[in-house]
Design an enzyme around this catalytic site. Structure first.
Site, PDB file in Angstrom:
ATOM      1  N   LEU A  26      21.852  34.572  53.386  1.00 29.13           N
ATOM      2  CA  LEU A  26      22.167  35.589  52.341  1.00 29.13           C
ATOM      3  C   LEU A  26      21.329  35.502  51.100  1.00 29.13           C
ATOM      4  O   LEU A  26      20.657  34.503  50.639  1.00 29.13           O
ATOM      5  CB  LEU A  26      23.678  35.574  51.781  1.00 29.13           C
ATOM      6  CG  LEU A  26      23.928  36.499  50.611  1.00 29.13           C
ATOM      7  CD1 LEU A  26      24.007  37.833  50.929  1.00 29.13           C
ATOM      8  CD2 LEU A  26      25.158  35.838  49.779  1.00 29.13           C
TER       9      LEU A  26
ATOM     10  N   HIS B  86      35.926  37.102  31.578  1.00 32.32           N
ATOM     11  CA  HIS B  86      34.510  36.780  32.112  1.00 32.32           C
ATOM     12  C   HIS B  86      34.501  35.641  32.938  1.00 32.32           C
ATOM     13  O   HIS B  86      34.034  35.398  34.144  1.00 32.32           O
ATOM     14  CB  HIS B  86      33.452  36.517  31.187  1.00 32.32           C
ATOM     15  CG  HIS B  86      33.099  37.701  30.142  1.00 32.32           C
ATOM     16  ND1 HIS B  86      32.965  39.091  31.034  1.00 32.32           N
ATOM     17  CD2 HIS B  86      32.938  38.240  29.025  1.00 32.32           C
ATOM     18  CE1 HIS B  86      32.656  40.103  30.065  1.00 32.32           C
ATOM     19  NE2 HIS B  86      32.620  39.290  28.970  1.00 32.32           N
TER      20      HIS B  86
ATOM     21  N   GLU C  18      24.885  55.055  48.910  1.00 33.41           N
ATOM     22  CA  GLU C  18      26.181  55.451  49.037  1.00 33.41           C
ATOM     23  C   GLU C  18      26.874  54.724  48.073  1.00 33.41           C
ATOM     24  O   GLU C  18      26.793  53.576  47.635  1.00 33.41           O
ATOM     25  CB  GLU C  18      26.645  55.205  50.298  1.00 33.41           C
ATOM     26  CG  GLU C  18      26.133  55.646  51.500  1.00 33.41           C
ATOM     27  CD  GLU C  18      26.080  57.489  51.515  1.00 33.41           C
ATOM     28  OE1 GLU C  18      27.173  57.750  51.025  1.00 33.41           O
ATOM     29  OE2 GLU C  18      25.235  57.833  52.032  1.00 33.41           O
TER      30      GLU C  18
ATOM     31  N   ARG D  73      38.603  38.394  25.748  1.00 34.91           N
ATOM     32  CA  ARG D  73      37.865  39.070  26.445  1.00 34.91           C
ATOM     33  C   ARG D  73      36.996  38.124  27.459  1.00 34.91           C
ATOM     34  O   ARG D  73      37.010  38.105  28.588  1.00 34.91           O
ATOM     35  CB  ARG D  73      36.900  39.868  25.833  1.00 34.91           C
ATOM     36  CG  ARG D  73      37.449  41.319  25.271  1.00 34.91           C
ATOM     37  CD  ARG D  73      36.189  42.005  24.711  1.00 34.91           C
ATOM     38  NE  ARG D  73      35.116  42.366  25.609  1.00 34.91           N
ATOM     39  CZ  ARG D  73      34.991  43.203  26.412  1.00 34.91           C
ATOM     40  NH1 ARG D  73      36.153  44.182  26.615  1.00 34.91           N
ATOM     41  NH2 ARG D  73      34.141  43.184  27.330  1.00 34.91           N
TER      42      ARG D  73
ATOM     43  N   ASP E 296      32.647  45.497  36.909  1.00 35.99           N
ATOM     44  CA  ASP E 296      33.169  45.778  35.690  1.00 35.99           C
ATOM     45  C   ASP E 296      34.603  45.657  35.546  1.00 35.99           C
ATOM     46  O   ASP E 296      35.286  45.533  36.736  1.00 35.99           O
ATOM     47  CB  ASP E 296      32.753  47.428  35.701  1.00 35.99           C
ATOM     48  CG  ASP E 296      32.971  47.603  34.064  1.00 35.99           C
ATOM     49  OD1 ASP E 296      33.114  46.900  33.258  1.00 35.99           O
ATOM     50  OD2 ASP E 296      33.001  49.073  33.941  1.00 35.99           O
ATOM     51  N   GLY E 297      35.030  45.350  34.418  1.00 35.02           N
ATOM     52  CA  GLY E 297      36.579  45.139  34.060  1.00 35.02           C
ATOM     53  C   GLY E 297      37.053  43.824  33.791  1.00 35.02           C
ATOM     54  O   GLY E 297      38.359  43.706  33.520  1.00 35.02           O
ATOM     55  N   ASN E 298      36.204  43.039  33.512  1.00 32.62           N
ATOM     56  CA  ASN E 298      36.658  41.709  33.029  1.00 32.62           C
ATOM     57  C   ASN E 298      37.131  41.751  31.857  1.00 32.62           C
ATOM     58  O   ASN E 298      38.452  41.164  31.498  1.00 32.62           O
ATOM     59  CB  ASN E 298      35.359  40.737  32.729  1.00 32.62           C
ATOM     60  CG  ASN E 298      34.473  40.438  34.215  1.00 32.62           C
ATOM     61  OD1 ASN E 298      35.180  40.776  35.103  1.00 32.62           O
ATOM     62  ND2 ASN E 298      33.732  39.712  33.946  1.00 32.62           N
TER      63      ASN E 298
ATOM     64  N   TRP F 138      40.819  43.079  32.196  1.00 32.07           N
ATOM     65  CA  TRP F 138      41.517  42.226  33.004  1.00 32.07           C
ATOM     66  C   TRP F 138      42.117  41.289  31.739  1.00 32.07           C
ATOM     67  O   TRP F 138      43.486  41.044  31.863  1.00 32.07           O
ATOM     68  CB  TRP F 138      40.751  41.611  33.732  1.00 32.07           C
ATOM     69  CG  TRP F 138      41.504  40.438  34.701  1.00 32.07           C
ATOM     70  CD1 TRP F 138      42.079  40.595  36.082  1.00 32.07           C
ATOM     71  CD2 TRP F 138      41.972  39.252  34.489  1.00 32.07           C
ATOM     72  NE1 TRP F 138      42.675  39.627  36.417  1.00 32.07           N
ATOM     73  CE2 TRP F 138      42.669  38.562  35.438  1.00 32.07           C
ATOM     74  CE3 TRP F 138      41.669  38.179  33.398  1.00 32.07           C
ATOM     75  CZ2 TRP F 138      43.154  37.342  35.417  1.00 32.07           C
ATOM     76  CZ3 TRP F 138      42.133  36.847  33.449  1.00 32.07           C
ATOM     77  CH2 TRP F 138      42.936  36.576  34.322  1.00 32.07           C
TER      78      TRP F 138
ATOM     79  N   GLU G  20      21.627  46.843  27.948  1.00 28.71           N
ATOM     80  CA  GLU G  20      22.745  47.284  26.844  1.00 28.71           C
ATOM     81  C   GLU G  20      23.645  46.457  26.251  1.00 28.71           C
ATOM     82  O   GLU G  20      24.285  46.794  25.304  1.00 28.71           O
ATOM     83  CB  GLU G  20      23.136  48.805  27.344  1.00 28.71           C
ATOM     84  CG  GLU G  20      22.104  49.978  27.454  1.00 28.71           C
ATOM     85  CD  GLU G  20      21.263  49.706  28.754  1.00 28.71           C
ATOM     86  OE1 GLU G  20      21.472  49.345  29.657  1.00 28.71           O
ATOM     87  OE2 GLU G  20      19.912  49.873  28.403  1.00 28.71           O
TER      88      GLU G  20
ATOM     89  N   ARG H 141      30.210  55.440  36.911  1.00 25.76           N
ATOM     90  CA  ARG H 141      28.914  55.772  36.324  1.00 25.76           C
ATOM     91  C   ARG H 141      28.146  54.590  36.796  1.00 25.76           C
ATOM     92  O   ARG H 141      28.438  53.398  37.291  1.00 25.76           O
ATOM     93  CB  ARG H 141      28.951  55.885  35.084  1.00 25.76           C
ATOM     94  CG  ARG H 141      29.586  54.655  34.056  1.00 25.76           C
ATOM     95  CD  ARG H 141      29.502  54.877  32.717  1.00 25.76           C
ATOM     96  NE  ARG H 141      30.378  53.955  32.054  1.00 25.76           N
ATOM     97  CZ  ARG H 141      31.406  54.413  31.508  1.00 25.76           C
ATOM     98  NH1 ARG H 141      32.118  55.271  31.654  1.00 25.76           N
ATOM     99  NH2 ARG H 141      32.320  53.395  30.934  1.00 25.76           N
TER     100      ARG H 141
END
Ligand code: IPE
Ligand code: IPE
Ligand code: MG
Length: 233
Positions: free
Chosen positions: A127, A33, A199, A29, A16-18, A21, A63, A186
């Protein structure tokens, strides 16, 4: 540096936070991304370096369709472009790429490259890299129940193990650690069923700035957690 005694088997990241930034730099925006992709590249390398077996990256939520059409289209084309660019490379590096979410609602071009990369890397043993695209924890549980009903299961059959079996990727262990960047605390509908005993680590850093230092902070913090799963230590 502290020694890492226990590393999580499965890490989930809410990237989150692109937008913020980009806004901080007076940029649109979508450029946030774009920069976020660089952080994805970094974190994939870090997961390999630190021996993480499963890395789940929340890339587009059910969403996120509420966003402007241009932003959505940009996100999908960015995903498509980067899968095209990186598919072979990921394969060479023994990474198994998988996708989780309502894939069938995605644009055809994106869906096709996802399918291609998934098949290309199917046999890889390094991975496990999971992109959650058009993913919602509630949607996943709804889709599981639809399948369960279609198969004719009865009330007495409804047990945790049965529900688990019908989630999108039932063979993947639940996340040990979920990291969210950008300071929000959240879950935003990520891995609702699977996070029951995860965790959590919240980083203030915006996703495009996420780096090895931040990743290590989360891993070191994880060392201190006493996981009890409802039992006594
Ligand atoms: C996360 O960054 C990327 C996606 C949800 C696709 P945001 O776009 O949510 O960034 P902020 O929260 O607006 O800063
Ligand atoms: C969660 O971030 C979804 C992804 C990271 C893909 P959002 O930015 O969409 O979450 P909210 O709206 O702040 O809860
Ligand atoms: Mg956000």
């Amino acid at each position: 540096m502290e020694k890492l005694k226990i590393v999580p088997v499965h890490i989930g990241i809410i990237m989150d936070g692109n937008g913020r930034w980009a806004e901080k730099r007076n940029l649109p925006r979508i450029l946030g991304h774009k920069e976020g992709i660089e952080a994805v590249r970094r974190v994939v390398k870090l997961a390999v370096k630190y021996g993480i077996k499963y890395l789940s990256l929340f890339s587009f939520s059910t969403e996120n369709w509420k966003r402007p059409k241009e932003e959505i289209e940009f996100l999908f084309s960015l995903m498509e472009e980067n899968l095209r660019k990186e598919g072979e490379n990921l394969n060479k590096n023994n990474v198994r790429v998988r996708f989780s979410g309502r894939k069938w609602q995605l644009p055809k071009n994106l869906y096709e490259i996802m399918d291609y990369v998934e098949k290309l890397t199917e046999k890889n043993t390094g991975l496990n890299l999971i992109f959650a695209i058009n993913y919602g924890g509630r949607a996943e549980i709804i889709d599981a129940f639809k399948e369960i009903i279609k198969k004719g299961y009865k009330e007495e059959d409804i047990k945790e193990d049965l529900i688990k079996e019908f989630l999108y990727l039932p063979d993947i262990p639940e996340p040990d650690l979920i990291i969210r960047t950008s300071g929000e605390k959240r879950i935003s509908n990520f891995l609702l069923w699977q996070c029951a005993y995860s965790e959590f680590y919240f980083s203030k850093v915006l996703w495009p700035d996420f780096n090895e230092d931040e990743f290590l902070k989360a891993l070191i913090d994880y060392q201190k957690r006493k996981r009890k799963f409802g039992s006594v230590k």
